[in-house]
Design an enzyme around this catalytic site. Structure first.
Site, PDB file in Angstrom:
ATOM      1  N   CYS A 190      58.310 -33.235 -63.919  1.00 11.35           N
ATOM      2  CA  CYS A 190      58.014 -33.168 -65.382  1.00 11.35           C
ATOM      3  C   CYS A 190      56.780 -31.897 -65.223  1.00 11.35           C
ATOM      4  O   CYS A 190      57.395 -30.838 -66.318  1.00 11.35           O
ATOM      5  CB  CYS A 190      56.672 -34.036 -65.405  1.00 11.35           C
TER       6      CYS A 190
ATOM      7  N   CYS B 188      56.409 -36.952 -62.589  1.00 11.73           N
ATOM      8  CA  CYS B 188      57.174 -36.376 -61.067  1.00 11.73           C
ATOM      9  C   CYS B 188      56.912 -35.601 -61.178  1.00 11.73           C
ATOM     10  O   CYS B 188      56.375 -34.484 -62.319  1.00 11.73           O
ATOM     11  CB  CYS B 188      57.715 -37.699 -60.959  1.00 11.73           C
TER      12      CYS B 188
ATOM     13  N   ASP C  43      52.844  -1.132-107.945  1.00 11.04           N
ATOM     14  CA  ASP C  43      52.532  -2.544-107.971  1.00 11.04           C
ATOM     15  C   ASP C  43      54.099  -3.564-107.811  1.00 11.04           C
ATOM     16  O   ASP C  43      54.175  -4.522-107.502  1.00 11.04           O
ATOM     17  CB  ASP C  43      51.645  -3.266-108.692  1.00 11.04           C
TER      18      ASP C  43
ATOM     19  N   ASP D 299      52.665   4.633-111.323  1.00 14.42           N
ATOM     20  CA  ASP D 299      53.254   3.880-111.845  1.00 14.42           C
ATOM     21  C   ASP D 299      52.068   3.463-113.332  1.00 14.42           C
ATOM     22  O   ASP D 299      51.124   2.916-113.098  1.00 14.42           O
ATOM     23  CB  ASP D 299      53.717   2.832-111.406  1.00 14.42           C
TER      24      ASP D 299
ATOM     25  N   ASP E  88      58.505  -0.748-107.779  1.00 15.06           N
ATOM     26  CA  ASP E  88      58.299   0.797-106.934  1.00 15.06           C
ATOM     27  C   ASP E  88      58.559   0.689-105.026  1.00 15.06           C
ATOM     28  O   ASP E  88      58.156   2.267-105.298  1.00 15.06           O
ATOM     29  CB  ASP E  88      56.374   0.158-107.010  1.00 15.06           C
TER      30      ASP E  88
ATOM     31  N   CYS F 277      43.061   9.897 -68.415  1.00 11.55           N
ATOM     32  CA  CYS F 277      43.566   7.896 -68.471  1.00 11.55           C
ATOM     33  C   CYS F 277      44.480   8.159 -69.029  1.00 11.55           C
ATOM     34  O   CYS F 277      45.601   6.699 -69.084  1.00 11.55           O
ATOM     35  CB  CYS F 277      42.474   7.537 -68.568  1.00 11.55           C
TER      36      CYS F 277
ATOM     37  N   CYS G 131      38.705   8.335 -69.320  1.00  7.49           N
ATOM     38  CA  CYS G 131      38.470   9.411 -70.140  1.00  7.49           C
ATOM     39  C   CYS G 131      39.823   9.696 -70.629  1.00  7.49           C
ATOM     40  O   CYS G 131      40.758   8.907 -70.760  1.00  7.49           O
ATOM     41  CB  CYS G 131      38.143  10.804 -69.832  1.00  7.49           C
TER      42      CYS G 131
END
Length: 806
Positions: A89, A86, A701, A502, A705, A21, A18
């Protein structure tokens, strides 16, 4: 904390029931040193955490979540590893993987030449882990089977809840049968005598109470341990009270020789069964509410046809590298973002822009991953792969929006945080009033009313009211080509009163086109334009390119050019064949002693309409005028009208001169113009409007701007524009169509209305339910049913947003 240090991670959390929580987890994470912000989403069951890795690690964040009584879903992948010789590694591989951001643990087995890695799927994918192992000097391939996956944890939860519900239902039906059959109006129902035996009822109720209901006890314990209370506390208290009191009555009946009919085993069992049913519906509904992300991810191609070592090979999408040459056959999805190097085709970009008409593409043009190549064979060079592609960025933005919190949700979270303790207090008061005042000494009635209050008040619906609407609303908006970067922007957009547009690239197409050819009477248009086109083709000026494209579109072929000179600020001079061609300003005509005074009125009229007019002279004789202009988009006028009809003030802002700006604005139906504004002044103009008490949306764009987009209450970037503008904006309009502005505002209004409906019914439900239960008019099992289905109704109401049509 500097922005450079900040890292954002997303963790899938299990165990939240809920709003109390999610609030507790959020509060705990925000207290961690180094955590900048933490947003916990109950509906998505995840946490989005921004933190400083120098102060706190992801493992410490996970530990905090676990200390609070919840768990983090991780993904495991198994790898076959070659090249190890080994123990050093295997130890080295474990160390390098352990240092990777997002890796929780790595166990490498030298004998089996394999490794198991537990990792955060929002940070890494198996191919990243393989790349790191290979960088360490070893070979690695992923095993096909995965031991655990974050993708199917919700399916597992669904199956788990289904199993619990069926088991609980089988045990509860006999108890419900016994309860229903002893009402006077249902006395005709046959009831086996055995079901009235208290010990049979105890045997049926105990597994439901302590096996099925154990999740409520563990949830309540964790909550109380962390000094808070949640839904689990209310359910555990209520059902335990009913069960223990019934057990007491059963023991008291020993030796009496009579079956006890006033038991409440069925109350606790029915409540638990109904809550489990509610959870079952809730898990299903939550899965549907994140469909937008699933749909977007489903758009991705799975493989790519790549040229490697002179051969075309098909490889998984994850293995495509920047710079790869990729082949895309007709009908196939473009796998990654890139640039066409060979071929031409029409590409369906509707998944990005919402536009259904395919876009013609040729060599040099950009294409985007997951768009569809319709009819031609293409070869492209990969420029963006993996998380850098346009679709990946869209998915990231939608995930951020769905995971973020709107201000209205924080209010609900605060209320939920104090709600449960208040309810427990009301329940205890109800018991005391009934036992000592209303019906003195009647312990059973007082207990029933206490249980009803506890159960009816569970704040599940309150916690789901806002996040499910934000998820559904932002997901539907994404399908319509509108990307909200966060829930707060989705909430604020409907408050907009003024829209500032614009000009170039927003209201207009952003590129000049040939609009007018006005020649002297009797002149051969094809011959004149052939000379002008040949001359202008030598120039790199954008206006020259527009003239050349416009003339070529008429099907006119150009002559050969002997000499060419560009005169900055004036125009061009060229020798085409045997003719001298001059195209440019009045001053250029005067310099060549060309009589063109009679054309002044036509020039002025064209310029008044926002067009750039250029005079043409051939061999010193005036021939006519050619004009170019940045034309308004086909949909701009309609979009402006929509905004005005919605009661919004529309303003156009541009660096162009006032006469040109007003001409463009007039064509678009815009009444207010702010012209001759330098890029650095745009933000100041937006601030001026805000000081007048207006809520301003800035739509642009370009890079210039960006400051204004940040300053505005809501910044909207045209998706066909620059990345900088989109990064600065709160909303990205993928289609480049101004109608998306109205769509974004409508989507915001519908989402906020939906949230308010959810919150109203969640609050009203609890506000009305508690006094009804306290007054003794609500049976506990009815309260359980109402509580369970209130959560489902809230989620289903939110899901209506996924069907919105604009």
């Amino acid at each position: 904390m500097s922005d450079q240090k900040k890292i954002e991670t997303r963790l899938q959390i299990t165990g939240m029931t809920c709003a109390a929580c999610s609030t507790r987890v959020e509060r705990g994470l925000n207290k961690l040193a180094g955590v900048d912000t933490a947003n916990v989403n109950l509906a998505l069951e995840n946490a989005s955490v921004t933190y400083d890795p120098e102060q706190v690690s992801e493992k410490e964040i996970e530990k905090m979540i676990q200390d609070l009584g919840y768990d983090v879903v991780k993904e495991k992948a198994e790898f076959l590893i070659t090249g190890m010789t080994c123990a050093a590694c295997s130890s080295r591989i474990e160390k390098v993987l352990g240092k990777m951001e997002g890796v929780n643990s790595a166990n490498i087995n030298l004998a089996l030449e394999s490794g198991t890695v537990e990792y955060n799927p929002s940070k890494l994918k198996p191919s990243d882990i393989i790349a790191r192992i290979e960088k360490a000097g070893y070979g690695a391939t992923e095993k096909v089977e995965k031991s655990e996956s974050a993708e199917n944890f919700r399916q597992k939860e669904l199956e788990k809840q289904q199993g619990k519900f069926v088991f609980s239902l089988i045990l509860t039906i006999p108890l419900l049968w016994a309860m229903v059959s002893h009402f006077s109006i249902t006395s005709f129902i046959y009831l086996p005598d055995m079901l009235m035996n208290p010990w049979v009822q105890l045997a049926l109720a105990t597994p439901v109470q302590f096996f099925i209901g154990w999740q409520f006890y563990t949830g309540a314990y964790k909550a109380l341990k962390n000094k808070s209370a949640n839904m689990d506390v209310l359910v555990a208290l209520g059902t335990t009270a009913a069960y223990v009191y019934s057990l007491y009555l059963s023991i008291e009946s020993i030796g009496s020789g009579a079956h006890m009919v006033e038991l409440y085993f069925e109350t606790s069992a029915v409540i638990i069964t109904l809550i489990i049913l509610g959870k079952l519906f809730e898990v299903r509904a939550k899965g549907r509410s994140s469909e937008a992300i699933k749909k977007l991810m489903g758009l991705q191609a799975k493989t790519a046809l790549v040229l490697r070592d002179g051969k075309e090979i098909e490889i998984p999408l994850d293995e495509v590298l920047v710079g790869d040459i990729v082949s895309v056959k007709p009908g196939e999805k473009v796998p990654v973002d890139g640039e066409i190097v060979e071929g031409q085709s029409a590409v369906d970009e509707s998944m990005l822009t919402g536009e259904s008409i395919p876009v013609d593409k040729k060599s040099g043009d950009s294409v985007y991953g997951s768009t569809i190549n319709k009819n031609g064979f293409l070869k492209m060079k990969a420029t963006k792969v993996g998380k850098e592609t346009a679709l990946a960025q869209i998915i990231r933005i939608v995930e951020q929006a769905q995971g973020s919190k709107a201000p209205i949700q924080r209010l609900a979270d605060k209320i939920s945080g104090i709600f449960v303790p208040i309810v427990v207090g009301i329940a205890v008061l109800t018991f005391l009033v009934w036992y000592f005042i209303v019906d003195p000494g009647n312990f059973a009635q007082a207990l029933v009313n206490l249980i009803a209050v506890l159960v009816i008040a569970c704040p599940c619906a309150l916690g789901l009211a806002t996040p499910t609407s934000i998820m559904a609303g932002s997901g539907r908006a994404a399908e319509l080509g509108i990307l909200f970067k966060g829930g707060e922007h989705l909430e604020q957009t409907h408050r907009i009163t003024t829209v500032v547009l614009d000009k170039t690239g927003t209201v207009t197409n952003g590129a000049p086109v040939l609009t007018d050819v006005k020649l002297e009477a009797g002149e051969d248009e094809a011959a004149i334009l052939a000379m002008v086109g040949a001359a202008e083709k030598q120039s790199e000026h954008p206006l020259a390119q527009a003239i050349v494209e416009g003339i070529q579109a008429k099907g006119i072929e150009f002559g050969s050019v002997g000499s060419f000179e560009a005169i900055p600020g004036y125009g061009i001079e060229a020798v085409v064949g045997e003719d001298t061609v001059v195209v440019g300003t009045r001053k250029l005509m005067n310099k060549h002693h060309v009589a063109a005074e009679h054309a002044e009125e036509v020039v002025r009229e064209l310029e008044t309409n926002g067009k750039t007019a250029m005079l043409i002279a051939v061999n010193g004789e005036y021939k006519g005028i050619i004009a170019v202009a940045d034309t308004i988009k086909d949909t701009s006028k309609q979009a402006v009208k929509r905004l005005k009809d919605m009661g919004l003030e529309v303003v156009m802002m541009t660096g162009d001169n006032e006469r040109t700006a007003k001409a463009i604005a007039h064509h678009a139906g815009i009444d207010q113009v702010i012209a001759e504004v330098l890029p650095e002044q745009k933000a100041e103009e937006v601030a001026k409007l805000q000081k007048q008490g207006k809520k301003v949306a800035m739509v642009g764009d370009g890079i210039n701007d960006a400051p204004a987009l940040v300053t505005a209450d809501i910044g909207m970037a045209i998706g066909t524009g620059t990345d900088v503008a989109m990064e600065a904006a709160d909303i990205t309009l993928m289609r480049g169509d101004l109608n998306s502005i109205a769509d974004a505002i409508i989507m915001s209004k519908k989402t906020i209305t939906n949230i308010k409906q959810n919150l109203f019914w969640a609050f009203a439900y609890n506000s009305m339910g508690i006094p009804i239960a306290a007054l003794g008019f609500l049976a506990p099992w009815v309260a359980g049913a109402a509580m369970a289905f209130s959560s489902v109704s809230v989620v289903l109401n939110a899901l209506r947003l996924q069907k919105v049509k604009l």
